[in-house]
Design a protein around this motif. Sequence first.
Motif, PDB file in Angstrom:
ATOM      1  N   LEU A  53     -34.233  44.608  -7.414  1.00  0.00           N
ATOM      2  CA  LEU A  53     -35.024  45.485  -6.541  1.00  0.00           C
ATOM      3  C   LEU A  53     -36.414  45.720  -7.100  1.00  0.00           C
ATOM      4  O   LEU A  53     -37.388  45.773  -6.347  1.00  0.00           O
ATOM      5  N   ILE A  56     -38.662  42.671  -6.349  1.00  0.00           N
ATOM      6  CA  ILE A  56     -39.134  42.499  -4.969  1.00  0.00           C
ATOM      7  C   ILE A  56     -39.777  43.777  -4.429  1.00  0.00           C
ATOM      8  O   ILE A  56     -40.018  43.900  -3.232  1.00  0.00           O
ATOM      9  N   ASP A  57     -40.061  44.711  -5.315  1.00  0.00           N
ATOM     10  CA  ASP A  57     -40.682  45.979  -4.947  1.00  0.00           C
ATOM     11  C   ASP A  57     -39.844  46.742  -3.918  1.00  0.00           C
ATOM     12  O   ASP A  57     -40.364  47.355  -2.995  1.00  0.00           O
ATOM     13  N   GLY A  58     -38.528  46.683  -4.101  1.00  0.00           N
ATOM     14  CA  GLY A  58     -37.623  47.351  -3.186  1.00  0.00           C
ATOM     15  C   GLY A  58     -37.138  48.701  -3.669  1.00  0.00           C
ATOM     16  O   GLY A  58     -36.328  49.349  -3.007  1.00  0.00           O
ATOM     17  N   LEU A  59     -37.622  49.119  -4.826  1.00  0.00           N
ATOM     18  CA  LEU A  59     -37.154  50.383  -5.383  1.00  0.00           C
ATOM     19  C   LEU A  59     -37.595  51.576  -4.530  1.00  0.00           C
ATOM     20  O   LEU A  59     -36.858  52.554  -4.410  1.00  0.00           O
ATOM     21  N   ALA A  61     -37.796  51.774  -1.296  1.00  0.00           N
ATOM     22  CA  ALA A  61     -36.846  51.916  -0.185  1.00  0.00           C
ATOM     23  C   ALA A  61     -35.530  52.505  -0.674  1.00  0.00           C
ATOM     24  O   ALA A  61     -34.932  53.355   0.001  1.00  0.00           O
ATOM     25  N   LEU A  62     -35.084  52.081  -1.844  1.00  0.00           N
ATOM     26  CA  LEU A  62     -33.842  52.617  -2.410  1.00  0.00           C
ATOM     27  C   LEU A  62     -33.990  54.112  -2.694  1.00  0.00           C
ATOM     28  O   LEU A  62     -33.086  54.905  -2.395  1.00  0.00           O
ATOM     29  N   HIS A  65     -33.753  56.011   0.541  1.00  0.00           N
ATOM     30  CA  HIS A  65     -32.348  56.117   0.954  1.00  0.00           C
ATOM     31  C   HIS A  65     -31.613  57.158   0.125  1.00  0.00           C
ATOM     32  O   HIS A  65     -30.804  57.923   0.649  1.00  0.00           O
TER      33      HIS A  65
END
Length: 139
Positions: A53, A56-59, A61-62, A65
């Motif tokens: 995460l 892909i720079d998805g932290l 979004a996590l 959530h």
Amino acid sequence: MSFLAELDEVAAEKHSESPFVAIGGASAVSAVVEEFYSRLLADPQTAGFFSALVEIDGLAALKRHQVLLLAKVLGGPDHYDGRDLGAAHGGLDISDAAYQRVSLHLLTTLHDFKVPMDILQAADSTLRAVKPQIVTIEA
């Protein structure tokens, strides 16, 4: 309006007596989540679960959530739009030891933010209740 402001607005109208409001609402929960993930990423035993995460720079979004999930769990607005816990954690090979470590980080973070003991106990009960949906590797 930011999602944090929206949570607080709904909480003020419909959840004013909730633990979510009692601990300070969306900004407090967001601060807890920021610190929680800082601790998880600094811990060699848990950081690996989040490395993909981070790449892909998805932290972000996590974290969003997680704020929404904690708001719901704490009796605030239910705006959680993520996958169910089993689907979200399936295939991550989470052991009981890893789950316990993450749970400890969350409870310690809540404690360090001066969350009252009754809310900490409720959070611990929730963590114990959802464990079977998240742990996929038995000891």
